[in-house]
Design an enzyme around this catalytic site. Structure first.
Site, PDB file in Angstrom:
ATOM      1  N   ARG B  15       0.942  -1.152   0.105  1.00 39.27           N
ATOM      2  CA  ARG B  15      -0.209   0.170   0.059  1.00 39.27           C
ATOM      3  C   ARG B  15       0.930   1.193   0.051  1.00 39.27           C
ATOM      4  NH1 ARG B  15      -0.655   4.605   2.289  1.00 39.27           N
ATOM      5  NH2 ARG B  15      -0.303   3.560   4.601  1.00 39.27           N
ATOM      6  N   ASP B  16       1.692   1.362   1.013  1.00 39.45           N
ATOM      7  CA  ASP B  16       2.157   2.792   1.244  1.00 39.45           C
ATOM      8  C   ASP B  16       3.437   2.843   0.149  1.00 39.45           C
ATOM      9  OD1 ASP B  16       3.125   5.252   2.237  1.00 39.45           O
ATOM     10  OD2 ASP B  16       3.861   4.672   4.036  1.00 39.45           O
ATOM     11  N   HIS B 207       5.444   3.778  13.208  1.00 43.01           N
ATOM     12  CA  HIS B 207       5.452   3.656  11.790  1.00 43.01           C
ATOM     13  C   HIS B 207       6.748   4.764  11.551  1.00 43.01           C
ATOM     14  CE1 HIS B 207       3.858   3.905   7.465  1.00 43.01           C
ATOM     15  NE2 HIS B 207       4.398   4.987   7.703  1.00 43.01           N
ATOM     16  N   HIS B 209       9.773   6.602   9.202  1.00 43.84           N
ATOM     17  CA  HIS B 209      10.782   6.880   7.877  1.00 43.84           C
ATOM     18  C   HIS B 209      12.131   7.114   8.158  1.00 43.84           C
ATOM     19  CE1 HIS B 209       7.004   7.300   5.074  1.00 43.84           C
ATOM     20  NE2 HIS B 209       6.653   6.883   6.136  1.00 43.84           N
ATOM     21  N   CYS B 240       6.167   9.394   1.716  1.00 46.77           N
ATOM     22  CA  CYS B 240       4.752   9.847   1.737  1.00 46.77           C
ATOM     23  C   CYS B 240       4.651  11.268   0.718  1.00 46.77           C
ATOM     24  CB  CYS B 240       4.702  10.713   3.030  1.00 46.77           C
ATOM     25  SG  CYS B 240       3.035  11.677   3.128  1.00 46.77           S
ATOM     26  N   ASN B 249      10.139   4.486   3.567  1.00 49.65           N
ATOM     27  CA  ASN B 249       9.621   3.947   4.694  1.00 49.65           C
ATOM     28  C   ASN B 249      10.938   3.024   5.284  1.00 49.65           C
ATOM     29  OD1 ASN B 249       6.619   3.968   5.260  1.00 49.65           O
ATOM     30  ND2 ASN B 249       6.598   3.574   2.973  1.00 49.65           N
TER      31      ASN B 249
END
Lengths: 306, 306
Positions: B15-16, B207, B209, B240, B249
């Site tokens: 997804r990300d 979460h 980065h 992002c 990420n």
């Protein structure tokens, strides 16, 4: 007044970085690099090494560079040597700090210096005695403290066996080097705690590589254990030519930004350092340098400039 | 028996990661990616998002992918939504975990979801009520918990204001997201400690980065504070799109190698994961992925192969 939280950067880019670059860097350009590093507030710089040009051709200008490097009372230059011939050149170069490296791993030491670990330590002994008489500061590294490409994991006991000998030789500073970047925080903690049993924490340094992205977590572990001297290389330049798969040194920018972000003084002007790395990348080496902080801040400058 | 040291990977790559790739990835290829991740032992996967294809064109196949993704009793798939229309699609897709994201930074939330933070929270409330009735697990993220590209540093109090509302809505898990990677270990510690005052540590996730190379040091800080669920993206894929200068990420390989290196079980087969990332890099995306561990291990495989 000194701050007990404050850290000291020992910049290895000009030596450990440039020795691994594919292209030659002209001596006046190296001088400019040193001048810029000094201007950014870097207090200690490993300027070069006095090895045979046959082995380290990129640093063949060590004698000349030492002569023209700008002297600053706030900055201590180090020169790395491997034998008596190197020491003689180092002495002529009139640098205050003598750097010596030995691998804990015997196989790694043989690949690096063509002789075993104990043989290297024995050869260092008379040199360190002379250096003491000559009033030099002794910066001694134990490399492959966590692991070796040939021997695998290195035990803490094995690393301490070497560090004990460095201390006995009168090291003013001992650098614990994870040359492959394989160390994990628990292993770094174990090594540092053992080393503190032999040598004061404030005279220990950590030399970390970011091969597996763990340099900063290992650095923070060392900091929590009382270490305040950290080796770093601007832009993340360099590596270890004898460690297959090893990526660059921990980047100076990444260290400075981490500590300054936590309010821990480094004495380094990050903007001036990024100017320097940008110049080195764009005007000198013409290849992207890996430091994460440098890349992010350089990208942001590009955006801000439109 | 479960090990109190054991960690759980929440894989966000499909997804990300894929939502930010320049090229389209065909739905059957995404299915193969999911199958490979499941085969490598990844226990939780954020499969896709049910957003308007106008906003997130790369995930326009969410409904189709959800239908064909291999079901495995040991793996929980999540789907991200932003509104009621997305929830209706999510419900049709029959995934067990509903993921919702809100930014602590009002400006970031407006850029991301076109409305303010509180407006988003208010819109989520009836959806979460319905999701509870529908027997769904609620995975709710608070993003920009440490800093925002528009508002600068975010205070812990401001982050807790949002997290309190997520908890009040019945979140089963709260993801603390440092979307920009600007957090430092002291800040992460402060945020996690405050969050533990509101919600149990074992239901908190981090979460992170790796923009400034600090993802692993921040992760270790969270681990030391009791967090056991970590978001990561294979190969370090993604980022992002609304955070200028934000890099990828945290890479799943880097997390797995760090913990396994310390003897902390992750349940993930690192070799199988590296096979997957190598396939994704070489056969699908055809661009180098940034994970340090992946790069080092892939280079070593190349050397070993001659």
């Amino acid at each position: 007044m000194s701050d007990a939280r404050e850290i000291t950067i020992y910049e290895v880019g000009p030596r450990d970085g440039l020795q691994n670059e594919p292209d030659d860097v002209a001596t006046p350009v190296k001088r400019e690099l040193i001048e810029r590093l000094v201007g950014a507030g870097i207090p200690r710089i490993e300027l070069t090494s006095f090895m045979s040009p046959k082995w380290i051709p990129k640093l063949a200008d060590a004698d000349e560079l030492s002569k023209i490097a700008p002297r600053d009372p706030g900055v201590a230059y180090a020169g790395l040597i491997a034998n008596q011939r190197g020491y003689d050149r180092f002495l002529d170069a009139d640098l205050p700090v003598l750097a010596l490296v030995v691998s804990v791993s015997d196989t790694h030491n043989r690949k690096n210096l063509n002789r075993g670990t104990q043989e290297t330590l024995d050869a260092f002994r008379p040199i360190t005695e002379q250096a003491k008489r000559d009033g030099k500061t002794l910066r001694m590294y134990a490399s492959t403290c966590c692991g070796c490409p040939y021997e695998g994991r290195i035990s803490t006991a094995q690393a301490m066996g070497v560090i004990e000998q460095l201390v006995a030789m009168g090291a003013d500073e001992v650098g614990i080097a994870d040359s492959l970047g394989v160390g994990t925080p628990d292993q770094i903690r174990e090594v540092v705690q053992a080393a503190k049993g032999i040598f004061p924490a404030d005279k220990l340094a950590l030399h970390l590589h970011d091969t597996y992205g763990r340099a900063l977590v290992n650095l923070m572990t060392g900091y929590d254990e009382g270490i305040r001297i950290f080796d770093a290389s601007l832009g993340g330049l360099g590596g270890c030519p004898y460690a297959p798969g090893a990526s660059g040194n921990l980047a100076t920018e990444d260290v400075v930004d981490l500590f300054e972000g936590m309010g821990i003084p480094t004495g380094v002007d990050l903007d001036a350092l990024i100017d320097t790395t940008l110049w080195l990348e764009q005007d000198v080496l013409k290849r992207p340098l890996p430091s994460r902080v440098f890349r992010a801040k350089a990208a942001k400058r590009g955006q801000d400039a439109g």
